[in-house]
Motif scaffolding. Structure first.
Motif, short mmCIF file in Angstrom:
data_model
loop_
_atom_site.label_atom_id
_atom_site.label_comp_id
_atom_site.label_asym_id
_atom_site.label_seq_id
_atom_site.Cartn_x
_atom_site.Cartn_y
_atom_site.Cartn_z
N VAL A 101 0.88 -1.28 0.00
CA VAL A 101 -0.07 0.01 0.03
C VAL A 101 0.77 1.32 -0.04
CG1 VAL A 101 -1.85 1.22 1.29
CG2 VAL A 101 -1.74 -1.22 1.32
N ILE A 124 -1.94 -1.36 -3.58
CA ILE A 124 -3.16 -0.48 -3.43
C ILE A 124 -2.44 1.08 -3.49
CG2 ILE A 124 -5.11 0.59 -2.15
CD1 ILE A 124 -5.33 -2.27 -1.02
N THR A 232 -4.54 -1.45 -8.02
CA THR A 232 -5.80 -0.26 -8.02
C THR A 232 -5.43 0.98 -7.29
OG1 THR A 232 -8.10 -0.10 -7.07
CG2 THR A 232 -6.51 -1.04 -5.37
N VAL A 284 -9.13 0.45 2.40
CA VAL A 284 -8.12 -0.59 2.03
C VAL A 284 -8.49 -1.91 2.65
CG1 VAL A 284 -5.70 -0.90 2.72
CG2 VAL A 284 -6.54 1.46 2.06
N LEU A 287 -10.63 -3.67 0.21
CA LEU A 287 -9.88 -4.41 -1.13
C LEU A 287 -9.14 -5.48 -0.72
CD1 LEU A 287 -8.91 -0.90 -2.51
CD2 LEU A 287 -10.64 -2.32 -3.20
#
Length: 308
Positions: A101, A124, A232, A284, A287
Motif C-alpha cells: 500500500v 493499492i 488499484t 483499504v 480491498l
C-alpha cells in the motif's frame, strides 16, 4: 515507532504484529516519509482487518526526527532501492501473502517494488502521485524551489528556525501554514517534532526534485496493463497531486484496472485527520479482504484440480 538498521541506514518503522497473520501489509508513505503521521491509519487498518494482518509502515531514509545520516541527501531511486531491500532482507521468509500500500509518491515507489517482487499479490495506491500535474501552481512552485540548492537551503533554514520557537507558537504556525484546524493533535505534534528540522526538510525538497525529474517520462503503462488485476488506485476528487485528469488518463490507458474516486471531502493528507484515517483504512481493508479471499479460492481450485 522502532528503529532498524537497513543497508547501513537507520530506518523508522511503525509495526503491528498479528498473532496468526493471514497477510502482511507493507505501507510506504508519501513525501515526507514520516511514519508517525500514519499511526491512526495503521491502527484503524489493523482493526478493520480484525487483527488478521501484520502491518509494517516503513519511513524514508533521512526523513527522521534525528539526523542519523549526517546531512546526506537521498533521491527517489535511492528510496525505492531502500524499500526493495526491506522486502528482500526483512520479509523474505514471510510465509503469508504480501500486500503493498502506498500513499502519494509512495504509490509510485510501491509500483516499482511490485516489478521486482513476485510474492507480492496486490498493490493499492492511495491518492497517487505518478504524473506531474501541469495545472497545479503548488507543484510548479515546489519544483522551482527544489531545483535550486540555494532556495532549498534557505527554505529549510527558515522552517528549521520555526522549530526553535516556543512550543505554542510553533504549533500555531504548523496549524496555520502547514496543516489546518482539522488536523489531529498527533499529526500537529508529528509535524512540529519532525518537519521543523533542517535535514528532513532539505531531504523532502531534494526527493521532490528527483520526483519531478522522474516524471518527465510517461508512466509505465505497459507494466500497468500486464498487472492491472493486481493493482488499484484511490483518487481524491480535489487533489492536485493526483487530480481527476490523471484518473481519466489511467482509465484510458488501463481500462480494466479497478479505480475509485473518494468523494467524502477528505484531503490528500488523509492521515492527518481521524476521519480520513478511519475512512481510508476501511476502504483499504475491504480491498484486501476481497483480494485475499479470491486468492484463497484460486489456491483451493488449484488443489482440487491436482487431486482430480
Amino acid at each position: 515507532c522502532t528503529d532498524l538498521s537497513l543497508s547501513s541506514y537507520t530506518t523508522e518503522l511503525l509495526e503491528i504484529q498479528a498473532d496468526n497473520p493471514t497477510v502482511h501489509v507493507l505501507f510506504v508513505p508519501g513525501n515526507p516519509g514520516v511514519v508517525s503521521f500514519y499511526k491512526e491509519f495503521v491502527e484503524s487498518l489493523y482493526g478493520s482487518l480484525g487483527g488478521t494482518a501484520s502491518i509494517t509502515a516503513i519511513g524514508h531514509i533521512a526523513h527522521t526526527k534525528k539526523n542519523w545520516e549526517q546531512g546526506q541527501l537521498f533521491s527517489l531511486q535511492q528510496q525505492i532501492n531502500h524499500k526493495v531491500d526491506f522486502l528482500s532482507q526483512e520479509l523474505q521468509e514471510t510465509k503469508v501473502p504480501i500486500v503493498l500500500v502506498g500513499h502519494s509518491i509512495g504509490a509510485y515507489i510501491t509500483m516499482e517494488m511490485l516489478k521486482r517482487k513476485l510474492q507480492v499479490i496486490y498493490f493499492i495506491g492511495l491518492y497517487p502521485f505518478i504524473m506531474v500535474n501541469p495545472q497545479s501552481k503548488k507543484q510548479a512552485n515546489i519544483a522551482k524551489v527544489s531545483r535550486s540548492s540555494i532556495l532549498s537551503c534557505l527554505m529549510s533554514l527558515m522552517v528549521a528556525s520555526i522549530g526553535l520557537l516556543p512550543k505554542w507558537l510553533s504549533q500555531y504556525i504548523v496549524v496555520q501554514y502547514i496543516g489546518n484546524s482539522s488536523w489531529s493533535t498527533s499529526a500537529v505534534e508529528t509535524a512540529r517534532g519532525h518537519l521543523l528540522k533542517y535535514h528532513l526538510f532539505r531531504n523532502m525538497l531534494y526527493m521532490a526534485m528527483t520526483e519531478f525529474k522522474e516524471f518527465s517520462q510517461a508512466p509505465d503503462w505497459e507494466f500497468m496493463k500486464k498487472n492491472q488485476r493486481k493493482m488499484t488506485f484511490l483518487f481524491g476528487d480535489d487533489d492536485h497531486w493526483g487530480p481527476l485528469q490523471v484518473y481519466e488518463e489511467v482509465a484510458k490507458q488501463v481500462p480494466d484496472m479497478a479505480l475509485m474516486i473518494e468523494r467524502e471531502g477528505l484531503s490528500h493528507s488523509f492521515c492527518c485527520t481521524e476521519a480520513g484515517s478511519i475512512w481510508v483504512a476501511r476502504h483499504v481493508a475491504s480491498l484486501i479482504k476481497i483480494q485475499t479471499s479470491s486468492s484463497a479460492s484460486a489456491a483451493d481450485d488449484g488443489k482440487l484440480s491436482q487431486i482430480a
